[in-house]
Motif scaffolding. Structure first.
Motif, PDB file in Angstrom:
ATOM      1  N   UNK A  37       0.856  -1.189   0.000  1.00 29.65           N
ATOM      2  CA  UNK A  37       0.000   0.000   0.000  1.00 29.65           C
ATOM      3  C   UNK A  37       0.890   1.236   0.000  1.00 29.65           C
ATOM      4  N   UNK A  38       0.921   1.920  -1.129  1.00 28.91           N
ATOM      5  CA  UNK A  38       1.862   3.022  -1.321  1.00 28.91           C
ATOM      6  C   UNK A  38       1.151   4.361  -1.418  1.00 28.91           C
ATOM      7  N   UNK A  39       1.918   5.408  -1.209  1.00 24.66           N
ATOM      8  CA  UNK A  39       1.417   6.779  -1.337  1.00 24.66           C
ATOM      9  C   UNK A  39       2.492   7.606  -2.022  1.00 24.66           C
ATOM     10  N   UNK A  40       2.075   8.423  -2.974  1.00 22.77           N
ATOM     11  CA  UNK A  40       2.993   9.290  -3.701  1.00 22.77           C
ATOM     12  C   UNK A  40       2.460  10.716  -3.673  1.00 22.77           C
ATOM     13  N   UNK A  41       3.335  11.651  -3.353  1.00 24.39           N
ATOM     14  CA  UNK A  41       2.995  13.064  -3.498  1.00 24.39           C
ATOM     15  C   UNK A  41       3.436  13.457  -4.901  1.00 24.39           C
ATOM     16  N   UNK A  60       0.213   9.323   5.610  1.00 31.82           N
ATOM     17  CA  UNK A  60       0.082  10.412   4.647  1.00 31.82           C
ATOM     18  C   UNK A  60      -0.777  11.559   5.163  1.00 31.82           C
ATOM     19  N   UNK A  61      -1.571  11.320   6.219  1.00 38.21           N
ATOM     20  CA  UNK A  61      -2.346  12.404   6.824  1.00 38.21           C
ATOM     21  C   UNK A  61      -1.671  12.924   8.085  1.00 38.21           C
ATOM     22  N   UNK A  62      -0.439  12.518   8.328  1.00 36.41           N
ATOM     23  CA  UNK A  62       0.270  12.979   9.517  1.00 36.41           C
ATOM     24  C   UNK A  62      -0.376  12.493  10.797  1.00 36.41           C
ATOM     25  N   UNK A  63      -1.022  11.331  10.766  1.00 35.47           N
ATOM     26  CA  UNK A  63      -1.650  10.763  11.945  1.00 35.47           C
ATOM     27  C   UNK A  63      -3.030  11.319  12.244  1.00 35.47           C
ATOM     28  N   UNK A 103      -3.762  17.753  -0.942  1.00 38.05           N
ATOM     29  CA  UNK A 103      -5.075  17.193  -1.236  1.00 38.05           C
ATOM     30  C   UNK A 103      -4.929  15.742  -1.664  1.00 38.05           C
ATOM     31  N   UNK A 104      -5.817  14.901  -1.155  1.00 40.58           N
ATOM     32  CA  UNK A 104      -5.861  13.487  -1.494  1.00 40.58           C
ATOM     33  C   UNK A 104      -6.556  13.393  -2.850  1.00 40.58           C
ATOM     34  N   UNK A 113     -13.553  -3.744  -6.856  1.00 37.55           N
ATOM     35  CA  UNK A 113     -14.192  -3.423  -5.574  1.00 37.55           C
ATOM     36  C   UNK A 113     -13.201  -2.931  -4.532  1.00 37.55           C
ATOM     37  N   UNK A 114     -12.174  -2.183  -4.999  1.00 32.44           N
ATOM     38  CA  UNK A 114     -11.238  -1.485  -4.116  1.00 32.44           C
ATOM     39  C   UNK A 114     -10.477  -2.458  -3.207  1.00 32.44           C
ATOM     40  N   UNK A 115     -10.002  -3.548  -3.777  1.00 27.18           N
ATOM     41  CA  UNK A 115      -9.277  -4.573  -3.016  1.00 27.18           C
ATOM     42  C   UNK A 115      -7.862  -4.729  -3.554  1.00 27.18           C
ATOM     43  N   UNK A 116      -7.050  -5.436  -2.814  1.00 29.66           N
ATOM     44  CA  UNK A 116      -5.670  -5.725  -3.206  1.00 29.66           C
ATOM     45  C   UNK A 116      -4.738  -4.561  -2.923  1.00 29.66           C
ATOM     46  N   UNK A 117      -3.580  -4.601  -3.545  1.00 28.78           N
ATOM     47  CA  UNK A 117      -2.598  -3.526  -3.375  1.00 28.78           C
ATOM     48  C   UNK A 117      -3.230  -2.202  -3.781  1.00 28.78           C
ATOM     49  N   UNK A 118      -2.763  -1.115  -3.163  1.00 26.16           N
ATOM     50  CA  UNK A 118      -3.326   0.196  -3.466  1.00 26.16           C
ATOM     51  C   UNK A 118      -2.214   1.224  -3.600  1.00 26.16           C
ATOM     52  N   UNK A 119      -2.535   2.298  -4.282  1.00 25.08           N
ATOM     53  CA  UNK A 119      -1.581   3.405  -4.433  1.00 25.08           C
ATOM     54  C   UNK A 119      -2.362   4.710  -4.317  1.00 25.08           C
ATOM     55  N   UNK A 120      -2.071   5.480  -3.260  1.00 21.39           N
ATOM     56  CA  UNK A 120      -2.718   6.765  -3.022  1.00 21.39           C
ATOM     57  C   UNK A 120      -1.894   7.862  -3.670  1.00 21.39           C
ATOM     58  N   UNK A 121      -2.580   8.922  -4.100  1.00 17.97           N
ATOM     59  CA  UNK A 121      -1.884  10.056  -4.703  1.00 17.97           C
ATOM     60  C   UNK A 121      -2.315  11.352  -4.040  1.00 17.97           C
ATOM     61  N   UNK A 122      -1.341  12.187  -3.736  1.00 19.39           N
ATOM     62  CA  UNK A 122      -1.535  13.481  -3.090  1.00 19.39           C
ATOM     63  C   UNK A 122      -0.987  14.561  -4.001  1.00 19.39           C
TER      64      UNK A 122
END
Length: 194
Positions: A37-41, A60-63, A103-104, A113-122
């Motif tokens: 589960x990754x996040x990229x700015x 990614x939300x600073x807690x 911003x997310x 259905x939003x399952x498995x590995x994920x990648x968030x972008x900011x």
């Protein structure tokens, strides 16, 4: 195995485009540390991966958002908007790793259905109605041919392309999409936020 999953989560090329500006080549993103589960700015191109979806959102939300399980996010059609509201509402209350103006933009998922590995972008700001592209990924690298569902946010629509550099078949998504459809399922190799 974790190293392979982490590399798969991080392998993307990103950039943002000011309204009316021509796209410039984007440098390669940083490589992930671990986890599916990754996040990229998209402005800094920094990518970090985590073992769970909850850890990725929390980091990614600073807690400020600590209870976002993947199952809750899948059921909540306004998940991305709620994360943005929470981050904005609590900005300035504590030192965090995320700037108050971040911003997310959305999340891509490996399975339907939003399952498995994920990648968030900011990103540094939301999309607006006056630009053809706000942010883009010229090549999904290790995420090529893996996207099966996605969530949109921050006023952004997501357009997937079947080939790198925005070539080939393409499909525009205006809302959360539990199944991108047979034309794009496991076919996307580049992506634009509009």
């Amino acid at each position: 195995m974790t190293g392979l999953v982490a590399a798969a989560c991080a392998g993307v090329l990103l950039a943002s485009v000011p309204a009316g500006a021509a796209p410039a080549p984007a440098p390669e993103t940083s490589r992930a540390t671990s986890g599916p589960h990754c996040a990229t700015h998209v402005e800094t191109r920094k990518t970090t991966c985590y073992d769970t979806f909850r850890e990725a959102v929390s980091a990614t939300t600073g807690g400020r958002v600590t209870n976002a399980t993947q199952a809750k996010a899948a059921k909540d059609s306004a998940f991305v908007d709620k994360v943005n509201e929470t981050v904005g509402a609590t900005a300035g209350t504590a030192a965090t790793s995320r700037a108050a103006s971040d911003f997310f933009l959305g999340v891509i998922y490996e399975h339907t259905r939003f399952r498995g590995a994920s990648h968030q972008f900011w990103g540094d700001g939301p999309c607006n109605d006056f630009s053809d592209q706000e942010y883009w990924m010229v090549d999904l690298l290790n995420w090529n041919n893996r996207i099966s569902s996605l969530k949109t946010g921050s006023n952004c629509d997501i357009e997937l392309f079947s080939e790198r550099d925005f070539n080939g078949a393409h499909q525009l998504y205006f809302t959360n999409t539990p199944n991108v459809g047979s034309a794009m399922n496991d076919q996307a190799e580049s992506m634009v936020w509009k």
